[in-house]
Design an enzyme around this catalytic site. Structure first.
Site, mmCIF file in Angstrom:
data_model
loop_
_atom_site.group_PDB
_atom_site.id
_atom_site.type_symbol
_atom_site.label_atom_id
_atom_site.label_comp_id
_atom_site.label_asym_id
_atom_site.label_seq_id
_atom_site.Cartn_x
_atom_site.Cartn_y
_atom_site.Cartn_z
ATOM 1 N N HIS A 19 0.071 9.152 30.924
ATOM 2 C CA HIS A 19 1.516 8.232 31.061
ATOM 3 C C HIS A 19 1.886 8.307 32.192
ATOM 4 C CE1 HIS A 19 2.344 9.935 26.668
ATOM 5 N NE2 HIS A 19 2.152 9.126 26.185
ATOM 6 N N ASP A 26 8.834 6.385 30.418
ATOM 7 C CA ASP A 26 8.321 5.675 29.444
ATOM 8 C C ASP A 26 8.686 5.737 28.302
ATOM 9 O OD1 ASP A 26 7.212 7.786 28.239
ATOM 10 O OD2 ASP A 26 5.912 8.978 30.629
HETATM 11 O O1 UPG Z 1 -12.697 12.346 32.114
HETATM 12 C C1 UPG Z 1 -11.961 11.583 31.544
HETATM 13 C C2 UPG Z 1 -11.038 11.095 31.263
HETATM 14 C C3 UPG Z 1 -10.259 10.264 31.343
HETATM 15 N N1 UPG Z 1 -8.970 9.762 32.896
HETATM 16 C C4 UPG Z 1 -8.051 9.288 33.174
HETATM 17 O O2 UPG Z 1 -7.627 9.135 31.846
HETATM 18 C C5 UPG Z 1 -6.405 8.705 31.627
HETATM 19 C C6 UPG Z 1 -6.272 8.399 30.220
HETATM 20 O O3 UPG Z 1 -5.139 7.082 30.088
HETATM 21 P P1 UPG Z 1 -6.073 6.003 28.052
HETATM 22 O O4 UPG Z 1 -7.169 6.109 28.414
HETATM 23 O O5 UPG Z 1 -4.529 5.868 28.070
HETATM 24 O O6 UPG Z 1 -5.978 7.751 26.901
HETATM 25 P P2 UPG Z 1 -4.870 9.144 26.778
HETATM 26 O O7 UPG Z 1 -5.033 10.271 27.801
HETATM 27 O O8 UPG Z 1 -5.571 8.944 25.310
HETATM 28 O O9 UPG Z 1 -3.439 8.177 26.411
HETATM 29 C C7 UPG Z 1 -2.667 7.951 26.086
HETATM 30 O O10 UPG Z 1 -1.216 7.082 26.689
HETATM 31 C C8 UPG Z 1 -1.722 5.826 26.476
HETATM 32 C C9 UPG Z 1 -1.037 4.803 27.149
HETATM 33 O O11 UPG Z 1 -0.484 4.855 26.501
HETATM 34 C C10 UPG Z 1 -2.683 5.075 24.771
HETATM 35 O O12 UPG Z 1 -2.639 4.235 24.356
HETATM 36 C C11 UPG Z 1 -3.428 6.647 24.287
HETATM 37 O O13 UPG Z 1 -3.346 5.966 22.889
HETATM 38 C C12 UPG Z 1 -2.822 7.780 24.480
HETATM 39 O O14 UPG Z 1 -3.460 8.327 24.119
HETATM 40 C C13 UPG Z 1 -7.441 7.496 31.964
HETATM 41 O O15 UPG Z 1 -6.796 6.269 33.613
HETATM 42 C C14 UPG Z 1 -8.641 7.980 32.631
HETATM 43 O O16 UPG Z 1 -9.116 6.691 33.578
HETATM 44 C C15 UPG Z 1 -10.105 10.156 33.453
HETATM 45 O O17 UPG Z 1 -10.028 10.115 34.794
HETATM 46 N N2 UPG Z 1 -10.809 11.233 33.198
#
Ligand code: UPG
Length: 481
Positions: A18, A112
Site C-alpha cells: 500500500h 487507500d
Molecule cells: O523482495 C521484495 C519483495 C517485494 N518488494 C516490493 O514490495 C511491493 C509488494 O507489493 P505487491 O506486489 O503488490 O505485493 P503485496 O505486498 O503482497 O501487496 C498487497 O497489496 C497489493 C496492492 O493493493 C495487492 O495487490 C496484494 O494482493 C496485497 O497482498 C512491490 O513494490 C515490490 O517491488 C521488494 O522490493 N522486494
C-alpha cells in the site's frame, strides 16, 4: 503567506503493497500537478518501510502517526485484513489531531481502501475525499458489488461455488474469489463488506490501472445501467504507478551478479512483501528451477510449515545456511546458475535489469505493474487476497503470463510443471508471443502516463482541477465571511 497550491493529505495503511503506490501518487501530485502534499503513514517497526521512508522526497511532508496497540481489540489469529482495518480505525484520532496541527489545511484527503473510515475526518474539515484503489478496476468492481447483492445470490457464489456475475464485467469464478468472502463468521468478512460500502461514498475513486488495460470494467463502472449505479462516484484510472529504479549506491550484489548474465536470461522469483510457500512446495520449486536449466534470482523466505529460526540461507554462509526444505545440494549444483536471496531484494531494480527475462510472481498488483512496466513476462503464482483475480487478468485477458493448470494455492505444483512453465516463458515460441504482448502493454502504460494528453495524466489533472476549485471556493467563503 497566501496559499495558492491545492494541498492534498494522503493516508497509507501499513505494508509495502500500500505504501509504495500511495507514495508514487504523492510524487505525481507534486511533480506534475502542482500540489502541496502531506503524506500520513502509520508507524511500524518493519525495516523495509523504514528504509523506504528514509529516502529524500522533495516537497512531500511525511508525517508518521503513532503506532497503535490493537492487541486487546482483535483475536491473536485475526487475518491481515482485520488487523489493518482495526489499526486504521484506531489511528483516526491521531490523524485528526495531525490534520488540525497542519499550518495550511488540506483541500483533499486521499486514503487507500483500509482508510475509508477517515472520510468522516475529511467531512469534518470540509475536505474533498478520495479513495485510491491500489489494485485494479475488476477488484474494485467485486468489492463494491458484493455488499449490494442479496443473500441468495451471495450463497450461489460462496456456498454453491458458482461464478459471480458482475454487471458489465467479467464474472468472477469461485476459485478466484476474494478470500475475505469465504468465512462469514470471520471479522474479515464484515470489515471487507464495510469497505465495499464506504468506497463509493468518495468524491472520486482513483485506481492503479489505465483505460486501455481494463476498458470493459471501467466502462461498466461508468455506466449507470451497469455497475455505475453502485460505484456512484466518478472513477479515475491513474496508473500504472510503479516505483521507479532508485539510485542504489553502492550497487547491490544481486545487481552485480545480474551485470554478468546474458540478456533476458534470468527468471526472478518472488512472492511480494509477505508471501511464503509450504516446505513441500518450496522443494518442488527448487527442483523445477534446477531442471529448467535457466538462470534465476529467488527471494527465499521461511516456509509456512517450517518456522525454525534461521530458515533462510545466505549466500555468504555457503551450505551452512541451507534450509531443510530445499533439496540437498541444490545451492551447490546451481551455484553458477542462480542466486538465492534471503527475505528481500531490490525488486524494481532487478526487473528493470536487461538480464532479467521472466518473473514468477504472486501477482500482487504492484509486482504485476512493475513487471509490465519493465516488459517482463510472468508466471502467475497467486497466493491470497485478490491475487487469483489478478492472475486471471494476466493470463486470460492480457496474455502476458502463464500459470499452473491448477492454482498453486489448491495443491502442490510439481517440479515438471514448474520446469515447463519456466522454459515456456524463457525460451519457447509461446514465450516470445507473451514477451511481445507485455512490451505492447508497457508502451500503452507509458502512453497513459504521458503529460502530453495521456489518459491517466488527464485523470489526475481532473482531480487537480476539483481541488483547485474547492480551494478557490473556500478562500472566497473565508473572504466573504
Ligand atoms: O523482495 C521484495 C519483495 C517485494 N518488494 C516490493 O514490495 C511491493 C509488494 O507489493 P505487491 O506486489 O503488490 O505485493 P503485496 O505486498 O503482497 O501487496 C498487497 O497489496 C497489493 C496492492 O493493493 C495487492 O495487490 C496484494 O494482493 C496485497 O497482498 C512491490 O513494490 C515490490 O517491488 C521488494 O522490493 N522486494
Amino acid at each position: 503567506m497566501q496559499n495558492t497550491k491545492p494541498h492534498a493529505a494522503l493516508l497509507a495503511s501499513p505494508g509495502m503493497g500500500h505504501l509504495i503506490p500511495v507514495l508514487e501518487l504523492c510524487k505525481r501530485l507534486v511533480t506534475y500537478h502542482g500540489f502541496h502534499v502531506t503524506f500520513f503513514v502509520v508507524a511500524t517497526d518493519a525495516s523495509t518501510t523504514q528504509s523506504l521512508l528514509k529516502e529524500p522526497y522533495p516537497n512531500i511532508n511525511i508525517i508518521t502517526l503513532p503506532l497503535v496497540d490493537i492487541s486487546g481489540l482483535i483475536d491473536p489469529a485475526a487475518t491481515v485484513v482485520t488487523k489493518l482495518a482495526v489499526m486504521m480505525r484506531e489511528t483516526l484520532p491521531s490523524l485528526r489531531s495531525a490534520i488540525l496541527a497542519l499550518k495550511s489545511p488540506p483541500t483533499a484527503l486521499i486514503v487507500d481502501l483500509f482508510g475509508t473510515e477517515a472520510f468522516a475526518v475529511a467531512e469534518e474539515f470540509n475536505m474533498l475525499k478520495y479513495v485510491f484503489d491500489t489494485s485494479n478496476a475488476w477488484f474494485f468492481a467485486i468489492t463494491i458489488y458484493v455488499p449490494t447483492i442479496d443473500r441468495n445470490l451471495e450463497d450461489r457464489h460462496i456456498i454453491q461455488k458458482q461464478p459471480l456475475r458482475i454487471p458489465g464485467c467479467k464474472s468472477v469464478r469461485f476459485e478466484d474469489t476474494l478470500q475475505a468472502y469465504l468465512d462469514r463468521n470471520d471479522q474479515t468478512y464484515i470489515e471487507y463488506k464495510r469497505i465495499g460500502i464506504e468506497m463509493p461514498m468518495a468524491d472520486g475513486i482513483l485506481m492503479n490501472t489505465w483505460e486501455d488495460l481494463e476498458p470493459t470494467t471501467l466502462g461498466a463502472l461508468r455506466d449507470f445501467q451497469m455497475l455505475g449505479r453502485v460505484a456512484q462516484s466518478p472513477v479515475y484510472p491513474i496508473g500504472p504507478l510503479a516505483r521507479p529504479v532508485g539510485p542504489l549506491i553502492p550497487r547491490n550484489q544481486v545487481l552485480k551478479w545480474l551485470d554478468n548474465q546474458p540478456y533476458e536470461s534470468v527468471i526472478y522469483v518472488s512472492f511480494g512483501s509477505g508471501g511464503t510457500l509450504s516446505s513441500e512446495q518450496m522443494a518442488e520449486l527448487a527442483w523445477g528451477l534446477e531442471l529448467s536449466k535457466q538462470r534465476f534470482v529467488w527471494v527465499v523466505r521461511p516456509s509456512i510449515d517450517n518456522d525454525a529460526d534461521g530458515a533462510f540461507f545466505n549466500l555468504d554462509d555457503g551450505s551452512e545456511g541451507i534450509p531443510s526444505f530445499l533439496p540437498e545440494g541444490f545451492l551447490d549444483r546451481t551455484r553458477e546458475m542462480g542466486l538465492a536471496v534471503p527475505m528481500w531484494a531490490p525488486q524494481v531494480e532487478i526487473l528493470a535489469h536487461p538480464s532479467v527475462g521472466g518473473f514468477l510472481s504472486h501477482c500482487g498488483w504492484n509486482s504485476t505493474l512493475e513487471s509490465i512496466t519493465n516488459g517482463v513476462p510472468l508466471i502467475a503464482w497467486p497466493l491470497y487476497a485478490e491475487q487469483k483475480m489478478n492472475a486471471t487478468i494476466l493470463t486470460e485477458e492480457l496474455g502476458v503470463a502463464v500459470q499452473p493448470k491448477t492454482l498453486a494455492s489448491e495443491r502442490v505444483v510439481v517440479r515438471a510443471e514448474i520446469e515447463m512453465m519456466v522454459r515456456k516463458i524463457m525460451e519457447d515460441e509461446e514465450g516470445f508471443g507473451i514477451r511481445k504482448r507485455v512490451n505492447e502493454l508497457k508502451h500503452s502504460g507509458e502512453k497513459a502516463l504521458s503529460s502530453k494528453g495521456g489518459s491517466s495524466y488527464n485523470s489526475l489533472s481532473q482531480i487537480a482541477k476539483q481541488c483547485e476549485l474547492s480551494l478557490h471556493f473556500q478562500k472566497a467563503k473565508a473572504q466573504g465571511a
